[in-house]
Design a protein around this motif. Structure first.
Motif, PDB file in Angstrom:
ATOM      1  N   GLY A  46       0.784  -1.223   0.000  1.00 38.57           N
ATOM      2  CA  GLY A  46       0.000   0.000   0.000  1.00 38.57           C
ATOM      3  C   GLY A  46       0.817   1.275   0.000  1.00 38.57           C
ATOM      4  O   GLY A  46       0.272   2.362   0.188  1.00 38.57           O
ATOM      5  N   LYS A  47       2.122   1.189  -0.221  1.00 38.32           N
ATOM      6  CA  LYS A  47       2.987   2.369  -0.235  1.00 38.32           C
ATOM      7  C   LYS A  47       2.796   3.153  -1.534  1.00 38.32           C
ATOM      8  O   LYS A  47       2.300   2.623  -2.520  1.00 38.32           O
ATOM      9  CB  LYS A  47       4.446   1.950  -0.082  1.00 38.32           C
ATOM     10  CG  LYS A  47       4.764   1.278   1.243  1.00 38.32           C
ATOM     11  CD  LYS A  47       6.225   0.851   1.288  1.00 38.32           C
ATOM     12  CE  LYS A  47       6.553   0.119   2.584  1.00 38.32           C
ATOM     13  NZ  LYS A  47       7.956  -0.369   2.594  1.00 38.32           N
ATOM     14  N   PRO A  48       3.212   4.440  -1.538  1.00 38.18           N
ATOM     15  CA  PRO A  48       3.115   5.235  -2.770  1.00 38.18           C
ATOM     16  C   PRO A  48       4.014   4.662  -3.871  1.00 38.18           C
ATOM     17  O   PRO A  48       4.903   3.841  -3.604  1.00 38.18           O
ATOM     18  CB  PRO A  48       3.595   6.631  -2.332  1.00 38.18           C
ATOM     19  CG  PRO A  48       3.425   6.652  -0.849  1.00 38.18           C
ATOM     20  CD  PRO A  48       3.672   5.243  -0.395  1.00 38.18           C
ATOM     21  N   TRP A  49       3.799   5.123  -5.093  1.00 36.77           N
ATOM     22  CA  TRP A  49       4.630   4.673  -6.201  1.00 36.77           C
ATOM     23  C   TRP A  49       6.101   5.008  -5.938  1.00 36.77           C
ATOM     24  O   TRP A  49       6.433   6.093  -5.468  1.00 36.77           O
ATOM     25  CB  TRP A  49       4.212   5.361  -7.493  1.00 36.77           C
ATOM     26  CG  TRP A  49       2.925   4.910  -8.108  1.00 36.77           C
ATOM     27  CD1 TRP A  49       1.817   5.665  -8.339  1.00 36.77           C
ATOM     28  CD2 TRP A  49       2.622   3.600  -8.610  1.00 36.77           C
ATOM     29  NE1 TRP A  49       0.830   4.919  -8.939  1.00 36.77           N
ATOM     30  CE2 TRP A  49       1.300   3.647  -9.125  1.00 36.77           C
ATOM     31  CE3 TRP A  49       3.327   2.394  -8.672  1.00 36.77           C
ATOM     32  CZ2 TRP A  49       0.670   2.534  -9.690  1.00 36.77           C
ATOM     33  CZ3 TRP A  49       2.709   1.291  -9.230  1.00 36.77           C
ATOM     34  CH2 TRP A  49       1.401   1.358  -9.731  1.00 36.77           C
ATOM     35  N   ALA A  50       6.964   4.066  -6.263  1.00 32.95           N
ATOM     36  CA  ALA A  50       8.409   4.271  -6.175  1.00 32.95           C
ATOM     37  C   ALA A  50       9.033   3.830  -7.492  1.00 32.95           C
ATOM     38  O   ALA A  50       8.651   2.795  -8.045  1.00 32.95           O
ATOM     39  CB  ALA A  50       9.016   3.476  -5.015  1.00 32.95           C
ATOM     40  N   TYR A  51       9.968   4.641  -7.998  1.00 31.63           N
ATOM     41  CA  TYR A  51      10.622   4.286  -9.263  1.00 31.63           C
ATOM     42  C   TYR A  51      11.378   2.976  -9.069  1.00 31.63           C
ATOM     43  O   TYR A  51      12.122   2.811  -8.112  1.00 31.63           O
ATOM     44  CB  TYR A  51      11.579   5.398  -9.681  1.00 31.63           C
ATOM     45  CG  TYR A  51      11.951   5.361 -11.145  1.00 31.63           C
ATOM     46  CD1 TYR A  51      11.167   5.988 -12.095  1.00 31.63           C
ATOM     47  CD2 TYR A  51      13.087   4.692 -11.576  1.00 31.63           C
ATOM     48  CE1 TYR A  51      11.493   5.962 -13.437  1.00 31.63           C
ATOM     49  CE2 TYR A  51      13.426   4.661 -12.915  1.00 31.63           C
ATOM     50  CZ  TYR A  51      12.630   5.299 -13.845  1.00 31.63           C
ATOM     51  OH  TYR A  51      12.957   5.264 -15.174  1.00 31.63           O
ATOM     52  N   ALA A  52      11.168   2.034  -9.960  1.00 33.85           N
ATOM     53  CA  ALA A  52      11.774   0.706  -9.827  1.00 33.85           C
ATOM     54  C   ALA A  52      13.297   0.782  -9.917  1.00 33.85           C
ATOM     55  O   ALA A  52      13.842   1.552 -10.705  1.00 33.85           O
ATOM     56  CB  ALA A  52      11.234  -0.225 -10.899  1.00 33.85           C
ATOM     57  N   THR A  53      13.971  -0.012  -9.123  1.00 39.07           N
ATOM     58  CA  THR A  53      15.433  -0.026  -9.124  1.00 39.07           C
ATOM     59  C   THR A  53      16.006  -1.088 -10.054  1.00 39.07           C
ATOM     60  O   THR A  53      17.220  -1.191 -10.198  1.00 39.07           O
ATOM     61  CB  THR A  53      15.963  -0.270  -7.698  1.00 39.07           C
ATOM     62  OG1 THR A  53      15.424  -1.508  -7.193  1.00 39.07           O
ATOM     63  CG2 THR A  53      15.545   0.872  -6.775  1.00 39.07           C
TER      64      THR A  53
END
Length: 231
Positions: A46-53
């Motif tokens: 449920g976390k906000p969008w994060a740029y994939a690593t």
């Protein structure tokens, strides 16, 4: 004031002008460059969008994760547009039960707007689509995407170029984004390479400009010296 002295003053002014011109060239901001591509985003718990690593071909989301793909023009990960839909796993996969040996991955595909579209192409009528991929537990993000948004198009470096057939052509093209120019069109493809800088890094005045300016200053300085000695 003698004629020779007046000439010296005029030459000094011209030389100062040349110096200011060179300083302006050296300090002028370089033309910013962006790229038109599908960016990859992740959300877990449920976390906000994060740029994939890592890329979708190697990332392995867990059951309950959300993955997102956004087509946009960007000059880096900091200003890349995130998918406009929230990473809401319960809303996307709430009615899907995971079978034995399978996992559920919520998928968001955001095709962006007309300003992001390549020349000659139009975004899909429905720019944002979602789907719940039920895939085997060791499946990658790319496999989850293919389960709900085929066909996928890749380049030779395994970069995703098209999702659900959009766009039909091209892959990660560089586009021109003229800083401070309100008339610049984000979707315009760059057609000219920037001039090489003296340091070989790009983004500064060209070696020819600096060398030419140095020659102007040298000639101006010599003329001033001669004028003063004649006076």
């Amino acid at each position: 004031m003698t004629v020779s002295r007046r000439r010296g003053v005029r030459l000094a002014g011209a030389t100062a002008g040349a110096l200011l011109t060179l300083a302006g060239v050296a300090a002028a901001p370089a033309q910013a460059a962006g790229y038109r591509y599908w960016s990859f985003w992740q959300s877990d718990g449920g976390k906000p969008w994060a740029y994939a690593t890592q890329g979708p071909a190697t990332a392995r989301p867990a059951d309950g994760d959300v993955i997102g793909f956004r087509f946009a023009v960007s000059s880096g990960t900091d200003d890349t547009s995130r998918p406009s839909a929230a990473p809401d796993f319960a809303w996307i996969c709430g009615t899907t039960a995971a079978g034995d040996g399978a996992k559920r991955v919520a998928v968001v595909v955001d095709s962006g707007g007309p300003e992001d579209a390549p020349p000659g192409e139009t975004p899909p009528p429905k720019p944002v689509t979602t789907g719940c991929a039920e895939v085997r537990r060791d499946a990658t993000a790319a496999e989850a995407l293919a389960a709900v948004a085929a066909p996928l198009r890749y380049d030779s470096a395994a970069m995703i170029c098209g999702i659900a057939g959009y766009p039909a052509r091209g892959c990660g093209e560089q586009v021109a984004e003229q800083a401070g120019d309100p008339s610049a069109t984000p979707g315009a493809t760059a057609t000219a390479a920037p001039a090489a800088s003296s340091g070989g890094e790009g983004g500064g005045p060209s070696l020819g400009v600096l060398a030419g300016g140095a020659a102007v200053l040298a000639l101006g300085g010599a003329a001033i010296w001669k004028a003063r000695h004649r006076g």
